[in-house]
Write a protein that holds these residues in place. Sequence first.
Motif, PDB file in Angstrom:
ATOM      1  N   GLY A  50       0.948  -1.183  -0.043  1.00 40.88           N
ATOM      2  CA  GLY A  50      -0.047  -0.053  -0.079  1.00 40.88           C
ATOM      3  C   GLY A  50       0.710   1.274   0.105  1.00 40.88           C
ATOM      4  N   ASN A 135      -0.732   6.048   4.990  1.00 41.16           N
ATOM      5  CA  ASN A 135      -1.295   4.704   4.646  1.00 41.16           C
ATOM      6  C   ASN A 135      -1.919   4.336   6.184  1.00 41.16           C
ATOM      7  N   GLN A 167      -6.941  -0.390   1.410  1.00 43.31           N
ATOM      8  CA  GLN A 167      -7.139  -1.637   0.729  1.00 43.31           C
ATOM      9  C   GLN A 167      -8.821  -1.714   0.752  1.00 43.31           C
ATOM     10  N   LYS A 168      -9.033  -2.141  -0.420  1.00 43.23           N
ATOM     11  CA  LYS A 168     -10.546  -2.211  -0.825  1.00 43.23           C
ATOM     12  C   LYS A 168     -11.291  -2.897   0.257  1.00 43.23           C
ATOM     13  N   HIS A 169     -10.752  -4.167   0.535  1.00 43.33           N
ATOM     14  CA  HIS A 169     -11.479  -5.105   1.649  1.00 43.33           C
ATOM     15  C   HIS A 169     -11.372  -4.805   2.961  1.00 43.33           C
ATOM     16  N   SER A 172     -12.150   0.846   1.865  1.00 44.98           N
ATOM     17  CA  SER A 172     -11.859   2.066   1.186  1.00 44.98           C
ATOM     18  C   SER A 172     -12.949   2.740   0.679  1.00 44.98           C
ATOM     19  N   SER A 193      -4.084  -3.138  -7.925  1.00 45.78           N
ATOM     20  CA  SER A 193      -4.473  -4.310  -6.921  1.00 45.78           C
ATOM     21  C   SER A 193      -5.759  -4.149  -6.261  1.00 45.78           C
ATOM     22  N   SER A 194      -5.701  -4.497  -4.795  1.00 48.76           N
ATOM     23  CA  SER A 194      -6.480  -4.208  -4.024  1.00 48.76           C
ATOM     24  C   SER A 194      -6.809  -2.838  -3.447  1.00 48.76           C
ATOM     25  N   TYR A 195      -5.800  -2.147  -3.778  1.00 44.34           N
ATOM     26  CA  TYR A 195      -5.589  -0.886  -2.931  1.00 44.34           C
ATOM     27  C   TYR A 195      -6.237   0.332  -3.783  1.00 44.34           C
TER      28      TYR A 195
END
Length: 209
Positions: A50, A135, A167-169, A172, A193-195
């Motif tokens: 991240g 972050n 992170q999305k999970h 975010s 990615s997932s960010y």
Amino acid sequence: MVTFYDVAHYFEERPETASRPGSVTLVLPDLHLRLETDSGVFSPERVDQGTRILLETVPPPPAEGDLLDLGCGYGPIALTMASRAPAATVWAVDVNRRSVDLCARNAQSAGLDKVRSVHVDEVPPEVRFRAIWSNPAIRIGKAAMHEMLTRWLSRLTPDGVAHLVVQKHLGSDSLQRWLNEQGWPATRAASRSSYRVLRVGARPADRNG
């Protein structure tokens, strides 16, 4: 190996985890730094993904004024800000005093004498920030996260901008909604990615503060 104990305590003021010094390398297109790390701080074995995504996608910081790295850890964000804006004063803040000490040493080793690495309660109240990069420690919990962001985003200058990587999970999208509901204009500046990297402007209600 980073243990659960290390991860669970990186946002405590004085980690009880025994010291295990180490180092990591931060390599960016414009920067190459060797950073001291230790147990009891965030991501001690590598610069986490991240943070790397934030530093690779965020626009250049303002050239002058006060800038903030919120939750500095051992300093990859603060030192990047200071390298990219050598005339600016970079405040690197953390609740974790081991992190604060590491960041200060890393700034000194890199010759970045305009980094001010301090505990979160040691920033003078009159200081306002032209940029905030973070972050943020999502794992402290939603209520604590909202309190922390309210405290620091309220100190943006009228033209100040924050960039947060989440992170999305870990929420975010819900964080972006909450920021907008609270009056901070928040948009997605980057996604990888997932960010998500969120761009957050000053809240109109704070601009005359």
